[in-house]
Scaffold this motif. Structure first.
Motif, PDB file in Angstrom:
ATOM      1  N   LEU A  15       1.175  -1.221   0.133  1.00  7.64           N
ATOM      2  CA  LEU A  15      -0.033   0.228   0.433  1.00  7.64           C
ATOM      3  C   LEU A  15       0.291   1.069  -0.139  1.00  7.64           C
ATOM      4  CD1 LEU A  15      -2.842   1.399  -0.104  1.00  7.64           C
ATOM      5  CD2 LEU A  15      -2.130   0.984   2.506  1.00  7.64           C
ATOM      6  N   ASP A  16       0.457   1.901  -0.812  1.00  6.23           N
ATOM      7  CA  ASP A  16       1.087   3.903  -1.180  1.00  6.23           C
ATOM      8  C   ASP A  16       0.202   3.903  -0.024  1.00  6.23           C
ATOM      9  OD1 ASP A  16       2.469   5.522  -1.538  1.00  6.23           O
ATOM     10  OD2 ASP A  16       1.444   6.187  -3.640  1.00  6.23           O
ATOM     11  N   ILE A  17       1.476   5.249   0.026  1.00  6.30           N
ATOM     12  CA  ILE A  17       0.516   6.765   1.278  1.00  6.30           C
ATOM     13  C   ILE A  17      -0.089   7.309   0.559  1.00  6.30           C
ATOM     14  CG2 ILE A  17       1.001   8.233   2.967  1.00  6.30           C
ATOM     15  CD1 ILE A  17       2.685   6.238   4.644  1.00  6.30           C
ATOM     16  N   GLY A  18       0.311   7.774  -0.470  1.00  5.70           N
ATOM     17  CA  GLY A  18      -0.017   9.262  -1.394  1.00  5.70           C
ATOM     18  C   GLY A  18      -0.937   8.937  -2.192  1.00  5.70           C
ATOM     19  N   LEU A  19      -2.179   8.293  -2.098  1.00  2.00           N
ATOM     20  CA  LEU A  19      -2.764   7.689  -2.580  1.00  2.00           C
ATOM     21  C   LEU A  19      -4.490   8.946  -3.407  1.00  2.00           C
ATOM     22  CD1 LEU A  19      -3.739   4.305  -1.774  1.00  2.00           C
ATOM     23  CD2 LEU A  19      -2.857   4.942  -3.091  1.00  2.00           C
ATOM     24  N   PRO A  20      -4.283   8.776  -4.305  1.00  2.00           N
ATOM     25  CA  PRO A  20      -5.779   9.951  -5.156  1.00  2.00           C
ATOM     26  C   PRO A  20      -7.513   8.946  -4.518  1.00  2.00           C
ATOM     27  CG  PRO A  20      -4.762   8.475  -6.887  1.00  2.00           C
ATOM     28  CD  PRO A  20      -3.825   8.726  -5.786  1.00  2.00           C
ATOM     29  N   GLY A  21      -7.770   9.719  -3.853  1.00  5.82           N
ATOM     30  CA  GLY A  21      -9.536   9.716  -3.069  1.00  5.82           C
ATOM     31  C   GLY A  21      -9.110   9.693  -1.682  1.00  5.82           C
ATOM     32  N   LEU A  22      -9.309   8.179  -1.101  1.00  8.66           N
ATOM     33  CA  LEU A  22      -8.464   8.126   0.306  1.00  8.66           C
ATOM     34  C   LEU A  22      -7.203   8.447   0.540  1.00  8.66           C
ATOM     35  CD1 LEU A  22     -11.083   5.393   1.618  1.00  8.66           C
ATOM     36  CD2 LEU A  22     -11.093   7.865   1.668  1.00  8.66           C
ATOM     37  N   SER A  23      -6.436   8.601   1.564  1.00 13.01           N
ATOM     38  CA  SER A  23      -5.266   8.243   1.359  1.00 13.01           C
ATOM     39  C   SER A  23      -5.167   7.014   1.984  1.00 13.01           C
ATOM     40  CB  SER A  23      -4.874   9.339   2.415  1.00 13.01           C
ATOM     41  OG  SER A  23      -5.024   8.764   4.101  1.00 13.01           O
ATOM     42  N   GLY A  24      -3.733   6.384   2.054  1.00 12.04           N
ATOM     43  CA  GLY A  24      -3.286   5.217   2.159  1.00 12.04           C
ATOM     44  C   GLY A  24      -3.369   4.927   3.571  1.00 12.04           C
ATOM     45  N   ILE A  25      -3.517   5.924   4.470  1.00 11.32           N
ATOM     46  CA  ILE A  25      -3.518   5.813   5.989  1.00 11.32           C
ATOM     47  C   ILE A  25      -5.275   5.633   6.320  1.00 11.32           C
ATOM     48  CG2 ILE A  25      -3.599   7.118   8.176  1.00 11.32           C
ATOM     49  CD1 ILE A  25      -0.469   8.498   7.331  1.00 11.32           C
ATOM     50  N   GLU A  26      -5.891   5.712   5.411  1.00 12.60           N
ATOM     51  CA  GLU A  26      -7.231   5.806   5.271  1.00 12.60           C
ATOM     52  C   GLU A  26      -7.949   4.673   5.993  1.00 12.60           C
ATOM     53  OE1 GLU A  26     -11.314   5.984   7.047  1.00 12.60           O
ATOM     54  OE2 GLU A  26      -9.902   7.937   7.358  1.00 12.60           O
ATOM     55  N   VAL A  27      -7.426   4.534   3.714  1.00  4.81           N
ATOM     56  CA  VAL A  27      -7.430   2.597   3.481  1.00  4.81           C
ATOM     57  C   VAL A  27      -6.787   2.067   4.391  1.00  4.81           C
ATOM     58  CG1 VAL A  27      -6.672   1.501   2.076  1.00  4.81           C
ATOM     59  CG2 VAL A  27      -7.378   3.423   1.314  1.00  4.81           C
ATOM     60  N   GLU A  28      -6.076   1.916   4.729  1.00  2.00           N
ATOM     61  CA  GLU A  28      -5.126   1.134   5.635  1.00  2.00           C
ATOM     62  C   GLU A  28      -6.180   0.796   7.158  1.00  2.00           C
ATOM     63  OE1 GLU A  28      -2.083   1.012   9.282  1.00  2.00           O
ATOM     64  OE2 GLU A  28      -2.166   2.382   8.633  1.00  2.00           O
ATOM     65  N   LYS A  29      -7.000   1.885   7.766  1.00  3.71           N
ATOM     66  CA  LYS A  29      -7.793   2.432   8.178  1.00  3.71           C
ATOM     67  C   LYS A  29      -8.909   1.311   8.322  1.00  3.71           C
ATOM     68  CE  LYS A  29      -6.567   6.136  10.714  1.00  3.71           C
ATOM     69  NZ  LYS A  29      -7.012   7.885  11.474  1.00  3.71           N
ATOM     70  N   ARG A  30      -9.770   1.425   7.411  1.00  3.93           N
ATOM     71  CA  ARG A  30     -11.139   0.800   6.546  1.00  3.93           C
ATOM     72  C   ARG A  30     -10.465  -0.562   7.053  1.00  3.93           C
ATOM     73  NH1 ARG A  30     -13.963   4.514   2.769  1.00  3.93           N
ATOM     74  NH2 ARG A  30     -14.200   6.578   4.688  1.00  3.93           N
ATOM     75  N   LEU A  31      -8.824  -1.426   5.798  1.00  2.00           N
ATOM     76  CA  LEU A  31      -8.848  -2.404   6.205  1.00  2.00           C
ATOM     77  C   LEU A  31      -8.725  -2.895   7.019  1.00  2.00           C
ATOM     78  CD1 LEU A  31      -6.883  -1.998   2.622  1.00  2.00           C
ATOM     79  CD2 LEU A  31      -9.456  -2.283   2.724  1.00  2.00           C
ATOM     80  N   CYS A  32      -8.147  -2.548   7.741  1.00  2.00           N
ATOM     81  CA  CYS A  32      -7.784  -3.412   9.408  1.00  2.00           C
ATOM     82  C   CYS A  32      -9.574  -3.944  10.032  1.00  2.00           C
ATOM     83  CB  CYS A  32      -7.213  -2.726  10.236  1.00  2.00           C
ATOM     84  SG  CYS A  32      -5.748  -2.647  10.000  1.00  2.00           S
ATOM     85  N   ARG A  33     -10.545  -3.103   9.495  1.00  2.00           N
ATOM     86  CA  ARG A  33     -11.426  -3.715  10.358  1.00  2.00           C
ATOM     87  C   ARG A  33     -12.377  -4.853   8.995  1.00  2.00           C
ATOM     88  NH1 ARG A  33     -12.048   1.994  10.307  1.00  2.00           N
ATOM     89  NH2 ARG A  33     -14.470   1.299   8.747  1.00  2.00           N
ATOM     90  N   LEU A  34     -12.324  -4.538   7.497  1.00  2.00           N
ATOM     91  CA  LEU A  34     -12.737  -5.106   6.946  1.00  2.00           C
ATOM     92  C   LEU A  34     -12.086  -6.294   6.121  1.00  2.00           C
ATOM     93  CD1 LEU A  34     -14.381  -1.731   5.013  1.00  2.00           C
ATOM     94  CD2 LEU A  34     -15.394  -3.297   5.960  1.00  2.00           C
ATOM     95  N   VAL A  35     -10.511  -6.317   6.101  1.00  2.00           N
ATOM     96  CA  VAL A  35     -10.371  -7.225   5.881  1.00  2.00           C
ATOM     97  C   VAL A  35      -9.062  -7.712   6.903  1.00  2.00           C
ATOM     98  CG1 VAL A  35      -8.989  -8.777   4.295  1.00  2.00           C
ATOM     99  CG2 VAL A  35     -10.497  -7.038   3.226  1.00  2.00           C
ATOM    100  N   PRO A  36      -9.324  -7.874   8.392  1.00  2.00           N
ATOM    101  CA  PRO A  36      -8.513  -8.107   8.924  1.00  2.00           C
ATOM    102  C   PRO A  36      -7.771  -8.950   9.153  1.00  2.00           C
ATOM    103  CG  PRO A  36     -11.061  -8.758   9.157  1.00  2.00           C
ATOM    104  CD  PRO A  36     -10.812  -8.273   8.348  1.00  2.00           C
TER     105      PRO A  36
END
Length: 139
Positions: free
Chosen positions: A55-76
């Motif tokens: 996962l890259d941190i600097g992503l368009p749309g959602l930042s990698g940090i926000e993606v990480e937070k969501r994925l830790c919940r959705l795909v633990p």
């Protein structure tokens, strides 16, 4: 043993291709999907259920940090390895605290990516050698 399923999330296509070529060196890894922005990353991770997400941190749309937070919940069960140009130790500490298993600087990816993957698949954490890392207990 079945292959480790990998999702590669990177908005810069030439670097995504480089990652795929590095992953091809490990026959037990299988790239099951790619995403170029944060929202697509969340969707593909939910759909594909990868074992490992690069996962890259600097992503368009959602930042990698926000993606990480969501994925830790959705795909633990997925292990997250960040690939970034940012070498800020506080940022690294934050993403590891959120659930990521590793952090590799893009400039070091050629020599550290495969090692980092091996380390995190063993259940350990990996931080790129280019980061001036200091454990918070040392402060």
């Amino acid at each position: 043993m079945s292959a480790i399923r990998v999702l590669v999330v990177e908005d810069f296509e030439p670097f995504r291709q480089f990652i795929a070529s590095e992953l091809a060196k490990m026959p037990d890894l299988q790239v099951v999907g790619e995403a170029s922005d944060g929202l697509e990353a969340v969707e593909k991770a939910q759909e594909l259920r990868p074992d490992l997400i690069l996962l890259d941190i600097g992503l368009p749309g959602l930042s990698g940090i926000e993606v990480e937070k969501r994925l830790c919940r959705l795909v633990p069960s997925a292990r997250i390895l960040f690939l970034s140009q940012n070498n800020d130790a506080e940022l690294v500490r934050a993403v590891l605290g959120n659930g990521a298993r590793g952090y590799v600087l893009k400039v070091n990816a050629g020599k550290e990516l495969l090692l980092a993957i091996k380390v995190i698949l063993r259940g350990e954490k990996f931080v790129s050698s280019g980061i001036r890392w200091q454990d918070s207990s040392d402060s």
